[in-house]
Write a protein that holds these residues in place. Structure first.
Motif, short mmCIF file in Angstrom:
data_model
loop_
_atom_site.label_atom_id
_atom_site.label_comp_id
_atom_site.label_asym_id
_atom_site.label_seq_id
_atom_site.Cartn_x
_atom_site.Cartn_y
_atom_site.Cartn_z
N GLY B 228 55.79 37.37 42.23
CA GLY B 228 56.84 37.47 41.52
C GLY B 228 57.02 36.88 40.13
N PRO B 229 58.11 37.13 39.53
CA PRO B 229 58.19 36.45 38.15
C PRO B 229 58.25 35.01 38.04
CG PRO B 229 60.38 37.46 38.95
CD PRO B 229 59.20 37.63 39.77
N ASP B 230 58.30 34.49 36.95
CA ASP B 230 58.55 32.97 36.99
C ASP B 230 60.09 32.70 37.21
OD1 ASP B 230 59.45 30.67 35.38
OD2 ASP B 230 57.43 30.93 33.94
N ILE B 231 60.23 31.81 37.96
CA ILE B 231 61.66 31.57 38.16
C ILE B 231 61.96 30.00 37.62
CG2 ILE B 231 63.17 31.40 40.35
CD1 ILE B 231 60.43 32.69 41.46
N ASP B 232 63.01 30.05 37.15
CA ASP B 232 63.53 28.59 36.67
C ASP B 232 62.49 27.99 36.04
OD1 ASP B 232 65.13 26.69 36.56
OD2 ASP B 232 65.18 26.08 38.64
N GLY B 233 61.60 28.46 35.13
CA GLY B 233 60.63 27.90 34.31
C GLY B 233 59.67 27.25 35.23
N LYS B 234 59.52 27.57 36.40
CA LYS B 234 58.67 26.85 37.36
C LYS B 234 57.49 27.60 37.71
CE LYS B 234 61.14 23.28 39.17
NZ LYS B 234 62.03 22.63 40.41
N GLY B 235 56.93 28.68 36.88
CA GLY B 235 55.64 29.35 37.36
C GLY B 235 56.03 30.52 38.09
N ALA B 236 54.74 31.54 38.04
CA ALA B 236 55.17 32.82 38.79
C ALA B 236 54.55 32.59 40.18
CB ALA B 236 53.98 33.74 38.17
N ALA B 237 55.21 33.18 41.13
CA ALA B 237 54.94 32.88 42.74
C ALA B 237 53.95 34.27 42.69
CB ALA B 237 56.02 33.20 43.50
N TYR B 258 48.68 24.82 54.74
CA TYR B 258 49.30 24.81 53.44
C TYR B 258 50.86 24.69 53.56
CZ TYR B 258 50.56 26.76 48.78
OH TYR B 258 51.27 26.81 47.55
N LEU B 259 51.31 25.20 54.66
CA LEU B 259 52.82 25.23 54.77
C LEU B 259 53.31 23.80 55.36
CD1 LEU B 259 53.46 28.95 56.33
CD2 LEU B 259 53.98 27.89 53.73
N LYS B 260 52.27 22.99 55.79
CA LYS B 260 52.54 21.85 56.41
C LYS B 260 52.20 20.64 55.19
CE LYS B 260 51.59 18.82 60.34
NZ LYS B 260 50.85 18.75 61.70
N ASP B 261 51.25 20.77 54.67
CA ASP B 261 50.67 19.56 53.78
C ASP B 261 50.42 19.82 52.22
OD1 ASP B 261 48.32 20.70 53.79
OD2 ASP B 261 47.40 19.21 55.15
N GLY B 262 50.61 21.33 51.96
CA GLY B 262 50.59 21.82 50.66
C GLY B 262 49.34 21.93 50.04
N PHE B 263 48.17 21.72 50.99
CA PHE B 263 46.88 21.73 50.49
C PHE B 263 46.27 23.23 50.74
CE2 PHE B 263 46.85 17.09 50.89
CZ PHE B 263 46.40 16.94 49.46
N THR B 264 45.67 23.68 49.52
CA THR B 264 45.29 25.12 49.53
C THR B 264 43.62 24.90 50.28
OG1 THR B 264 43.89 24.96 47.59
CG2 THR B 264 46.32 25.63 47.40
N PRO B 265 42.96 26.01 50.55
CA PRO B 265 41.42 25.74 51.09
C PRO B 265 40.63 25.18 50.03
CG PRO B 265 42.35 27.95 51.51
CD PRO B 265 43.51 27.62 50.43
N ASP B 266 40.82 25.10 48.74
CA ASP B 266 40.07 24.36 47.86
C ASP B 266 40.52 22.99 47.64
OD1 ASP B 266 39.32 27.05 47.37
OD2 ASP B 266 40.85 26.89 45.57
N PHE B 267 41.70 22.65 48.32
CA PHE B 267 42.20 21.37 47.91
C PHE B 267 42.96 21.14 46.81
CE2 PHE B 267 40.18 21.06 52.04
CZ PHE B 267 41.17 20.07 52.69
N ASP B 268 43.55 22.11 46.62
CA ASP B 268 44.57 21.79 45.33
C ASP B 268 45.81 21.77 46.00
OD1 ASP B 268 46.09 22.15 43.25
OD2 ASP B 268 45.40 24.12 42.41
N SER B 269 46.61 21.21 45.25
CA SER B 269 47.90 20.98 46.06
C SER B 269 49.12 21.97 45.67
CB SER B 269 48.33 19.27 46.01
OG SER B 269 49.41 19.08 46.60
N ALA B 270 49.97 22.26 46.22
CA ALA B 270 50.85 23.26 45.93
C ALA B 270 52.12 22.59 44.76
CB ALA B 270 51.69 23.90 47.18
N GLY B 271 52.39 23.43 43.86
CA GLY B 271 53.18 22.85 42.78
C GLY B 271 54.36 23.57 42.72
N GLY B 272 55.05 23.62 41.55
CA GLY B 272 56.08 24.34 40.94
C GLY B 272 57.19 24.56 42.18
N ALA B 273 57.88 25.68 42.29
CA ALA B 273 59.07 25.85 43.38
C ALA B 273 58.47 25.54 44.53
CB ALA B 273 59.59 27.24 43.14
#
Lengths: 147, 309
Positions: B228-237, B258-273
């Motif tokens: 999706g588009p950038d929402i609220d200036g917080k980056g594209a989904a 990921y839906l529990k602790d936010g870590f992706t398989p490469d151990f990046d952490s979810a950000g933005g919205a």
């Protein structure tokens, strides 16, 4: 070399230097973050009980977070706001103090945890607070755009 | 005036009446109204609590100045291409919140986008997704919200640009884009898949951010979930279909984690919205997170935009 050429050469050098400087700091800060990811992987495995608790690994990750973040905050010169696939939010330059505060909080949480963690129980109690910093900083200070 | 002229005048007059009536607040319920709005059993507040977390009501309705996420005083600005929305107070306060509402009024708001005084809501309130909830589930949600602390104070009025500032137009929008039916389970799929289908499509409104939109602000259905588009200036989904540009490389377990602790398989952490969404999904059970993952992995892969890692 006539004056025009000299001017051209000079401005080209300037352009190249600027492009190089910003790409370099973007690359450097992304490498630090990748290292954060690598340091976090074994720690999360331990938290989930997928790997046995190992104090030395945990302490190393906590130390790496602290040294990494201290350098990280110095890698945001004005010419590195965009380009080289950076996902840094422009807010970092609008509110540098707020960004630094987020980094300081991460460093101090890691420091507190390092002295608190002596065994598996204290690890499970103290580590989540440190890891919350990853998401809360990314929530405000990082924007991933579609390319 | 000749015959043709009279016919023309008559059709113009009729046309005006039709347009006026079509944008009247009753038109939607006449065409699509669901008279099965009544719950079939006593509400269950515990189930409502899960739906409240999955529905992310807190993300928009929590008072921005309160540290207690369960203070639903509203007023946190939601910046969109149509202007700024200030989600209202939905705490059980009788004067400023929804304390005096009946169950049916709540169900109608959530499933039909219609207020107790019958004015239509803007789809910034994700009722186009919530309409998939059954009246029983909506009543459970209402029962849970009624147990939360009442909060005083109203949210400011929305600041929208013309023509979006005209609520009447929303009736046409609803007739064009709102599918009023409850989501039905697919008997050929597993229970886990059906739970995920329900949580993603009706309650979690994941498509609201993860899909492109048309000029009227409605989701482009054949590109649903492809980013999706950038929402609220917080980056594209990003794309969350199992395509190479999406979740092809993620296992069900990785998505659930990921839906529990936010870590992706490469151990990046979810950000933005998404960081806020995960605060909500973290409150679900492991089984519910796995159900969501199972459903996402069953979607038809759609190529989306590749993105900065």
């Amino acid at each position: 070399m006539n004056a025009n050429r000299l001017l051209l050469a000079l401005s080209l050098t300037a352009v190249v230097t600027v492009a190089f400087a910003s790409t370099e700091s973007i690359g450097d800060r992304q490498r630090i973050m990748k290292a954060n990811g690598a340091a976090t992987k074994p720690v999360v495995a331990m938290l989930k009980g997928e790997a046995p608790f190992d104090l030395a690994t945990v302490q190393k990750s906590l130390a790496d977070y602290q040294t990494g973040i201290a350098t990280f905050v110095t890698l945001f010169p004005d010419d590195s706001k965009s380009g080289a696939k950076t996902a840094a939010s422009p807010k970092i330059w609008d509110d540098t103090a707020g960004f630094k505060a987020a980094a300081d909080k991460f460093a101090s949480d890691a420091k507190t945890a390092a002295s608190a963690i002596t065994d598996e129980a204290s690890f499970k109690a103290a580590m989540p607070t440190v890891l919350k910093n990853c998401g809360s900083c990314h929530e405000t200070w990082r924007v991933k755009d579609a390319q | 005036m000749g015959r043709v002229g009279r016919t023309l005048l008559a059709s113009v007059v009729f046309g005006c009446f039709a347009a006026y009536w079509l944008t009247s607040f009753d038109a939607y319920s006449v065409f699509r109204g669901d008279d099965r709005l009544l719950p079939s059993r006593a509400p269950d507040g515990a189930k409502g609590k899960t739906l409240f977390a999955a529905g992310g009501c807190v993300s928009c309705h929590a008072s921005p100045d309160s540290t207690d996420r369960l203070h639903l005083g509203g007023g946190k600005p939601l910046v969109t291409p149509f202007g700024i929305f200030y989600p209202p107070n939905i705490s059980p306060d009788p004067d400023d919140g929804i304390g005096r509402w009946t169950g049916v009024q709540f169900i109608r708001a959530l499933r039909e986008g219609t207020a107790p005084d019958r004015h239509p809501y803007y789809p910034a309130f994700p009722y186009p997704s919530y309409r998939g909830m059954s009246p029983d589930d909506a009543a459970d949600l209402f029962a849970f919200i009624r147990t939360l602390p009442p909060v005083k104070g109203k949210a400011p009025d929305h600041e929208l640009t013309f023509p979006y500032s005209v609520r009447r137009g929303l009736v046409l929008w609803k007739l064009a884009f709102l599918n009023g039916t409850v989501l039905h389970r697919d008997p050929n799929r597993s229970t886990l898949w059906n739970r995920g289908y329900y949580l993603v499509e009706a309650v979690g409104h994941c498509a609201e951010c993860h899909s492109p939109r048309n000029l009227a602000g409605a989701i482009v259905q054949d590109k649903r979930f492809s980013g999706g588009p950038d929402i609220d200036g917080k980056g594209a989904a990003p794309n969350i279909t199992p395509d190479q540009t999406g979740l092809a490389g993620w296992s069900e377990a990785a998505i659930a984690s990921y839906l529990k602790d936010g870590f992706t398989p490469d151990f990046d952490s979810a950000g933005g919205a998404m960081a806020e969404v995960i605060r909500n999904t973290a409150e679900l059970s492991d089984a519910d997170r796995l159900a969501i993952a199972t459903y996402l992995k069953s979607l038809t892969p759609i190529q989306g935009q590749s993105r900065v890692r």
